[in-house]
Structures are given as C-alpha cells and as structure tokens.
Design a protein around this motif. Structure first.
Motif, PDB file in Angstrom:
ATOM      1  N   LYS A 188      13.927  56.425  14.047  1.00 36.34           N
ATOM      2  CA  LYS A 188      13.920  55.531  12.681  1.00 36.34           C
ATOM      3  C   LYS A 188      14.754  56.193  11.612  1.00 36.34           C
ATOM      4  CE  LYS A 188       9.276  53.761  12.970  1.00 36.34           C
ATOM      5  NZ  LYS A 188       7.842  53.867  12.554  1.00 36.34           N
ATOM      6  N   LEU A 227      10.258  59.024  15.251  1.00 37.50           N
ATOM      7  CA  LEU A 227      10.469  59.034  14.000  1.00 37.50           C
ATOM      8  C   LEU A 227      12.001  59.395  13.831  1.00 37.50           C
ATOM      9  CD1 LEU A 227       7.546  61.320  12.895  1.00 37.50           C
ATOM     10  CD2 LEU A 227       8.186  58.739  12.353  1.00 37.50           C
ATOM     11  N   LEU A 263       9.262  59.267   6.344  1.00 42.16           N
ATOM     12  CA  LEU A 263       9.866  59.638   7.659  1.00 42.16           C
ATOM     13  C   LEU A 263       9.972  61.424   7.562  1.00 42.16           C
ATOM     14  CD1 LEU A 263      12.729  56.908   8.605  1.00 42.16           C
ATOM     15  CD2 LEU A 263      10.576  57.819   9.979  1.00 42.16           C
TER      16      LEU A 263
END
Length: 217
Positions: free
Chosen positions: A48, A45, A63
């Motif tokens: 990202k 995560l 997210l």
C-alpha cells in the motif's frame, strides 16, 4: 531503552542513533529504512505504501503507524529501540504514544539535537562527493588533500543537488514548520533532553550517555 531523536536535517541524528544502537544493543529504526524494507518484503502495508511512494506522495499516517507497529513487534525490539526520523508531526507523536500504550511501554527520552541554521547549511554545502567511487569529503571537516580530486581514486568531486544551499534551506524550512512543534510537545510530556549538536561526535555521544543515565539532568 526507548528513544526518539529529534532535530533538523544535518544535526547528526543518524550518526548518534547508530552509536546509541551499538551501546544499548537496541535497533536503530529509521522510517525511510523500514518503509523500503516493508516494500521489498511485499507486506500488505508495504504494498500500500509503495503506491503512494511511486506517485511521489507522502505515505499517510495510518500506514506509517502500521509499518512502525510491525517493526516494533520484531524480536530485536524487546530491549528497546532508537527511532530516527519519526515522529515528524504532533499527530504522529500522539499515534506513537497510543501505540506504545497498547504495548504497555513508553518512551524513556526524546533527544533534541540543537544546531544553528548557519551551521547546518555549512555542513551540507561544504560536502563533496566523488563522481566515481562515492567517497565523501567536507571542505572544512574532512577536506581532500588534492583540491577538488578524490584521494581514493583521483576522480572529480561534486556538490550533490541535495546539498545545494537552496535545497538545504527548503528542507530546514519544512522541518521548522512541521517538526519543530514536537520540541514543545515532548517538553510538556517531560521527556525532552536538549543537547548541543555542534560539538564533536564523540563528545556529543559521551554527554548524551551521561544525560540518559541521569548524571546531568
């Protein structure tokens, strides 16, 4: 004790979050800090989120929620948390509620620090920072003893770009548009505690603890 702190930039949320963290023995969770931690740890995560951050884009709510979830799973959150800087929108508040429901827990209180706009602007625009050692002063609350010179190293003091009036006014405007509706949201949920953030730090904290104990509700 699961707490969320709300209020405009400069209202004192970070200062009180640290004091509450020490008092209750629970972690102070700042969205900015956990985002940076997820990026530096190289979690899926975090990587990202890094893509958005490097482009100067807002990290999407899904997210953010994933990273919040990862943080709340850590052992130090077993006794609770004090969340600072999240949620920022109604959508995020609903996401947090759903996340906590899944963990069979809930928020104990949402604390709103009420500070007038004029006071906020004065707090920021009066701040001075040393160009060399980074020491921070305030022309009203903590003035340097020698004019515009740092007491510690003798270097020049400046106003940071973030503390200039036009920048501060923009940040407050964004808060009022995006985050202020949360006050009404949490009031309807019966979780909101409003506190006068203009008082001295220790006085605010003492009143806060009394309110959380239910002594003044």
């Amino acid at each position: 004790m699961n707490l969320v702190l709300l209020g405009p930039p400069g209202a004192g949320k970070g200062t009180q979050a640290k004091k509450l963290s020490d008092y209750y023995g629970i972690p102070h969770i700042s969205t900015g800090d956990i985002l940076r931690a997820a990026v530096s740890e190289g979690t899926a995560l975090g990587l990202k989120a890094k893509e958005y951050m490097e482009k100067g884009l807002l990290v999407p709510d899904d997210l953010i929620m994933g990273i919040i979830n990862e943080r709340l799973e850590k052992p130090d959150c077993r006794k609770g948390f004090v969340m600072d800087g999240f949620p920022r929108t109604i959508n995020q508040a609903e996401g947090l509620k759903k996340l906590l429901d899944e963990k069979n827990t809930k928020l104990d209180a949402v604390i709103y620090f009420d500070v007038p706009k004029g006071e906020l602007i004065e707090r920021f625009t009066g701040r001075r920072v040393c160009t060399r050692c980074g020491a921070t002063y305030h022309v009203r609350y903590n003035p340097p003893s020698r004019g515009n010179t740092c007491d510690k190293c003798g270097s020049e003091l400046i106003i940071r770009a973030d503390d200039k009036k036009e920048t501060v006014e923009k940040r407050i405007s964004v808060y009022e548009d995006e985050t202020k509706p949360l006050i009404q949201y949490y009031e309807k949920e019966g979780l909101l505690i409003s506190i006068d953030g203009t008082k001295p730090i220790d006085e605010v904290f003492e009143e806060l603890i009394s309110l959380l104990r239910g002594e003044k509700r």
